[in-house]
Design a protein around this motif. Structure first.
Motif, mmCIF file in Angstrom:
data_model
loop_
_atom_site.group_PDB
_atom_site.id
_atom_site.type_symbol
_atom_site.label_atom_id
_atom_site.label_comp_id
_atom_site.label_asym_id
_atom_site.label_seq_id
_atom_site.Cartn_x
_atom_site.Cartn_y
_atom_site.Cartn_z
ATOM 1 N N LEU A 55 0.824 -1.206 0.000
ATOM 2 C CA LEU A 55 0.000 0.000 0.000
ATOM 3 C C LEU A 55 0.861 1.261 0.000
ATOM 4 O O LEU A 55 0.622 2.201 -0.757
ATOM 5 N N MET A 56 1.873 1.266 0.856
ATOM 6 C CA MET A 56 2.737 2.444 0.959
ATOM 7 C C MET A 56 3.511 2.679 -0.339
ATOM 8 O O MET A 56 3.628 3.810 -0.811
ATOM 9 N N VAL A 57 4.025 1.587 -0.917
ATOM 10 C CA VAL A 57 4.782 1.708 -2.159
ATOM 11 C C VAL A 57 3.864 2.123 -3.307
ATOM 12 O O VAL A 57 4.222 2.960 -4.142
ATOM 13 N N GLY A 58 2.660 1.543 -3.337
ATOM 14 C CA GLY A 58 1.727 1.868 -4.408
ATOM 15 C C GLY A 58 1.269 3.308 -4.369
ATOM 16 O O GLY A 58 1.299 4.020 -5.379
ATOM 17 N N VAL A 59 0.833 3.770 -3.191
ATOM 18 C CA VAL A 59 0.417 5.163 -3.063
ATOM 19 C C VAL A 59 1.612 6.093 -3.264
ATOM 20 O O VAL A 59 1.495 7.168 -3.849
ATOM 21 N N GLY A 60 2.788 5.645 -2.798
ATOM 22 C CA GLY A 60 3.991 6.445 -2.979
ATOM 23 C C GLY A 60 4.402 6.598 -4.426
ATOM 24 O O GLY A 60 5.153 7.517 -4.773
ATOM 25 N N LEU A 85 4.426 -5.246 -8.538
ATOM 26 C CA LEU A 85 3.189 -5.124 -9.309
ATOM 27 C C LEU A 85 2.310 -3.996 -8.788
ATOM 28 O O LEU A 85 1.697 -3.247 -9.568
ATOM 29 N N THR A 86 2.229 -3.869 -7.471
ATOM 30 C CA THR A 86 1.423 -2.784 -6.887
ATOM 31 C C THR A 86 1.971 -1.423 -7.292
ATOM 32 O O THR A 86 1.217 -0.511 -7.671
ATOM 33 N N TYR A 87 3.286 -1.281 -7.209
ATOM 34 C CA TYR A 87 3.915 -0.019 -7.587
ATOM 35 C C TYR A 87 3.676 0.283 -9.078
ATOM 36 O O TYR A 87 3.256 1.387 -9.428
ATOM 37 N N GLY A 88 3.936 -0.703 -9.929
ATOM 38 C CA GLY A 88 3.814 -0.484 -11.362
ATOM 39 C C GLY A 88 2.401 -0.191 -11.811
ATOM 40 O O GLY A 88 2.162 0.751 -12.582
ATOM 41 N N LEU A 89 1.440 -0.976 -11.322
ATOM 42 C CA LEU A 89 0.050 -0.776 -11.739
ATOM 43 C C LEU A 89 -0.517 0.539 -11.208
ATOM 44 O O LEU A 89 -1.262 1.236 -11.913
ATOM 45 N N THR A 90 -0.176 0.879 -9.950
ATOM 46 C CA THR A 90 -0.665 2.148 -9.402
ATOM 47 C C THR A 90 -0.080 3.338 -10.142
ATOM 48 O O THR A 90 -0.782 4.321 -10.433
ATOM 49 N N LYS A 91 1.205 3.251 -10.458
ATOM 50 C CA LYS A 91 1.824 4.342 -11.221
ATOM 51 C C LYS A 91 1.215 4.471 -12.610
ATOM 52 O O LYS A 91 1.000 5.581 -13.111
ATOM 53 N N LEU A 92 0.905 3.320 -13.242
ATOM 54 C CA LEU A 92 0.292 3.336 -14.550
ATOM 55 C C LEU A 92 -1.087 3.972 -14.516
ATOM 56 O O LEU A 92 -1.435 4.813 -15.356
ATOM 57 N N ILE A 93 -1.882 3.563 -13.534
ATOM 58 C CA ILE A 93 -3.232 4.129 -13.409
ATOM 59 C C ILE A 93 -3.166 5.612 -13.048
ATOM 60 O O ILE A 93 -3.932 6.428 -13.573
ATOM 61 N N GLY A 94 -2.229 5.969 -12.174
ATOM 62 C CA GLY A 94 -2.110 7.374 -11.789
ATOM 63 C C GLY A 94 -1.661 8.253 -12.930
ATOM 64 O O GLY A 94 -2.058 9.441 -13.013
ATOM 65 N N SER A 95 -0.880 7.710 -13.854
ATOM 66 C CA SER A 95 -0.394 8.514 -14.978
ATOM 67 C C SER A 95 -1.479 8.781 -16.010
ATOM 68 O O SER A 95 -1.353 9.675 -16.846
#
Length: 218
Positions: free
Chosen positions: A62-67, A205-215
């Motif tokens: 969660l922290m890495v994804g939101v970060g 995966l959490t980091y990559g997918l969250t960054k992709l969606i956020g972009s």
């Protein structure tokens, strides 16, 4: 000399005899051998180790994804705290319901056997406690969740903070995997590496997918 020889002839040497022991007549305490019940131990290990692993990995992810989207330390820490509280409560409720269901099934089976009240009480005392299992799961989840929180709390630089969190979580995953293997009398290396690889994959995966969606601006 004759007298001595005659004495030995009249009284042949007697071999020491070993008294026969009737094993069935021995007290139970004499023959009882302590046996460690690894199956019972494994039930408690499951709640504790899984709770710690879940707390560690879900909070870190969660922290890495939101970060990946919000890089300030306050957002990461608040995300981790929310994950700790929600996850610990979820683990406690889930474990309570699960163990209570098992308790009800085993109690119904005991009562169907029409045994004496004293034996029912004795067997009832050996059943797992739903409340104890719930508390153990919540505490173990919180212990695991504190690792990424503490790792991120004192690092201002985003990329350094991210690296510290991943490093701390990786070491903790190896530790939890090795501990569960040792206490369960299983090989250490493969389970530890399996837990580590799975954890790194989850965070990545959490980091990559969250960054992709956020972009995408959603």
């Amino acid at each position: 000399m004759a007298t001595s020889t005659q004495s030995q002839t009249n009284h042949p040497e007697q071999k020491p005899t070993i008294p026969d022991l009737d094993i069935e007549q021995q007290p139970v305490g004499v023959l009882e051998i302590e046996v460690i019940n690894y199956s019972s131990r494994a039930q408690w290990l499951r709640a504790a180790v899984l709770g710690a692993n879940d707390g560690l990995l879900s909070t870190a992810s969660l922290m890495v994804g939101v970060g990946a989207v919000h890089k300030d330390v306050k957002t990461m820490i608040l995300t981790g705290i929310a994950g700790l509280i929600g996850g610990a409560l979820s683990m406690a409720i889930g474990e309570f319901v699960s163990v209570y269901s098992q308790y009800d099934i085993e109690m119904a089976q005991i009562e169907r056997e029409e045994i004496s009240e004293s034996e029912i009480e004795e067997r009832k005392g050996n059943l797992p406690s739903p409340l104890r299992a719930a508390v153990a799961s919540a505490l173990s989840f919180a212990v695991g969740a504190f690792v990424p929180l503490i790792a991120a709390a004192f690092v201002k630089n985003y990329y350094v903070r991210l690296g510290v969190v991943v490093a701390a979580v990786s070491l903790a995953l190896l530790g939890f995997g090795g501990l569960s293997a040792v206490l369960g009398r299983a090989p250490v290396v493969k389970p530890s590496l399996r837990v580590l690889i799975g954890g790194l994959l989850a965070m990545g995966l959490t980091y990559g997918l969250t960054k992709l969606i956020g972009s995408t601006g959603i």
